[in-house]
Write a protein that holds these residues in place. Sequence first.
Motif, PDB file in Angstrom:
ATOM      1  N   ARG A 133       0.830  -1.220   0.000  1.00 44.47           N
ATOM      2  CA  ARG A 133       0.000   0.000   0.000  1.00 44.47           C
ATOM      3  C   ARG A 133       0.853   1.255   0.000  1.00 44.47           C
ATOM      4  N   GLU A 154      -5.484   1.872  -6.901  1.00 40.35           N
ATOM      5  CA  GLU A 154      -5.719   0.473  -6.524  1.00 40.35           C
ATOM      6  C   GLU A 154      -6.058  -0.372  -7.755  1.00 40.35           C
TER       7      GLU A 154
ATOM      8  N   THR B 166      -6.516  -6.968  -6.141  1.00 43.18           N
ATOM      9  CA  THR B 166      -6.439  -5.631  -5.533  1.00 43.18           C
ATOM     10  C   THR B 166      -7.585  -5.415  -4.556  1.00 43.18           C
ATOM     11  N   SER B 168      -8.873  -7.717  -2.673  1.00 36.61           N
ATOM     12  CA  SER B 168      -8.489  -8.447  -1.464  1.00 36.61           C
ATOM     13  C   SER B 168      -7.348  -7.751  -0.728  1.00 36.61           C
ATOM     14  N   LEU B 169      -6.368  -7.259  -1.480  1.00 36.29           N
ATOM     15  CA  LEU B 169      -5.201  -6.652  -0.854  1.00 36.29           C
ATOM     16  C   LEU B 169      -5.529  -5.346  -0.148  1.00 36.29           C
ATOM     17  N   HIS B 170      -6.519  -4.636  -0.659  1.00 38.04           N
ATOM     18  CA  HIS B 170      -6.816  -3.325  -0.095  1.00 38.04           C
ATOM     19  C   HIS B 170      -8.028  -3.336   0.826  1.00 38.04           C
ATOM     20  N   ARG B 171      -8.456  -4.525   1.200  1.00 41.31           N
ATOM     21  CA  ARG B 171      -9.473  -4.622   2.221  1.00 41.31           C
ATOM     22  C   ARG B 171      -8.850  -4.409   3.590  1.00 41.31           C
ATOM     23  N   PRO B 172      -9.648  -3.998   4.558  1.00 42.92           N
ATOM     24  CA  PRO B 172     -11.059  -3.619   4.416  1.00 42.92           C
ATOM     25  C   PRO B 172     -11.261  -2.122   4.224  1.00 42.92           C
ATOM     26  N   ASP B 173     -10.178  -1.348   4.250  1.00 42.75           N
ATOM     27  CA  ASP B 173     -10.375   0.103   4.298  1.00 42.75           C
ATOM     28  C   ASP B 173      -9.843   0.821   3.060  1.00 42.75           C
ATOM     29  N   GLY B 174      -9.522   0.081   2.001  1.00 48.28           N
ATOM     30  CA  GLY B 174      -9.050   0.721   0.787  1.00 48.28           C
ATOM     31  C   GLY B 174     -10.177   1.388   0.019  1.00 48.28           C
ATOM     32  N   ALA B 175      -9.785   2.228  -0.946  1.00 49.79           N
ATOM     33  CA  ALA B 175     -10.782   2.939  -1.752  1.00 49.79           C
ATOM     34  C   ALA B 175     -11.663   1.965  -2.526  1.00 49.79           C
ATOM     35  N   SER B 176     -11.078   0.864  -3.001  1.00 43.37           N
ATOM     36  CA  SER B 176     -11.867  -0.095  -3.773  1.00 43.37           C
ATOM     37  C   SER B 176     -12.850  -0.849  -2.890  1.00 43.37           C
TER      38      SER B 176
END
Lengths: 199, 199
Positions: A133, A154, B166, B168-176
Amino acid sequence: MSTTEGPADGSPAVPGTEPGTGNGRDAIVRAARRAFTLKPYAEVTMRGIAAAAGVSPSLIVKRFGSKEALFNTVADFGAAADELFAAPPERLGRHLVLTMAELRDRHGGDPLLRVVFSLGIEDERTLLRARFREQVTGRLAGALSGPDAGLRAELIAGQLLGLGATLSLHRPDGASSRASAERLADLYAPGLQRLVDGG
Amino acid sequence: MSTTEGPADGSPAVPGTEPGTGNGRDAIVRAARRAFTLKPYAEVTMRGIAAAAGVSPSLIVKRFGSKEALFNTVADFGAAADELFAAPPERLGRHLVLTMAELRDRHGGDPLLRVVFSLGIEDERTLLRARFREQVTGRLAGALSGPDAGLRAELIAGQLLGLGATLSLHRPDGASSRASAERLADLYAPGLQRLVDGG
C-alpha cells in the motif's frame, strides 16, 4: 513470482547468485531476496538460502528466526516501484507494461506478485499489505491527479498484479508467453493509461 | 480468494455451511469447496472441513488422501465462468466487473483468485492451470472474434485476477472496498471491453 524458472530444490544454482560470496546478514538478505523473487514461497527453503549465502541454516535461524520472518525482512517493493513509476503520467500506461516485462525478464520472476501469495499467511499478509500500500498503491495515488486517485491507483495496481498473474499462469506455452513486450503493451497499456488519465 | 472473511481457525462457522448436513463424499466436497473459496489455502484445515461436513477427518483422508488432493478434486472454475461469460461481447466488459463483485459478495471470496495461490504448489499448479486454461481462458478465447483472441483472452483473465487481487489486498479500508460495484465497473470495464472488442 516465478513459477517455472530456477531449480525446484532451493539449490543455489540461481541465475545471478554466486554461492559463497559475502557472509552474514547482507549475504543472507541478498540470497533470500533472490530466492523469494525467483520461486514461489512454498518452494523456498532456508537450506537453499543458506547455501546461496554461503552460511549455515542455523545462522539464518539465529539472525532472522523463521522463514516467514526472513521473508518479511527482505520483502520490499520500493526498487520495483522506482522503475515502474519512472515515466510522466501521459505515457505511464505503456511504461508500466514494458517495465513489468523487463523486470520479469531481468529477475526471472514477477516484481509484485509475491504480495498475492502473502495473502495466505496472516503475518506476512499484514506486513506485505502495508508495504505494498505504501510503496506501490499509495505512491501511485500521490502521483495521479483528478478524482478518485486512490481508487484508480488500486485498480492500476490490480492490473499490474493481473498482468503478472496471467503471464505466470499461462507459461510456458500460452499466447502471452509468445507475445513480445511491445505487443503486450499495445493491448494492455490502453486500459492502464485510461486509469492514469482519470478513468 | 477471501482474505479477511470467515473464521481463521477452519471452524465450520462459515456462512451457508450447515455442520452435519449430508455425509460422505458429497458433503465433503461441498464443505471443501466452501472452505477453499472462503479462506486462503494455508488457513484451510482438514479438521475444519470435516467439522463442516459432519464427518471425521480420517474419513476425508481415507476418501481423498491429502489436503492437496482434496483441493484438486473440488477446484473448478466452470460455475463461475458460466456466470462471468453470460453476456454478449458488446457489453461483456461491464458484465465481467459487476459479476466479479457479485460473486465475491455472494461467496464471501473471490471466484478465480485461488488459481494464483496454487502457483506455490507444484501438483496444484499443474492441475489448476489446466482447468483455468480450459474453463476460463480457453472458453473466453473461443468466444472472442478478431486477431489474437488467445492473447486477448489471457489478458482479460489477467485483469479479472488483478481485480480480485487488488480488492483483497486493499481490504477492508481501501478505496476499492468503499466503492460501489457500479463505480468499479465505470473505471475498470473500459479496459476489459477494449480487449474484448479487439485491443
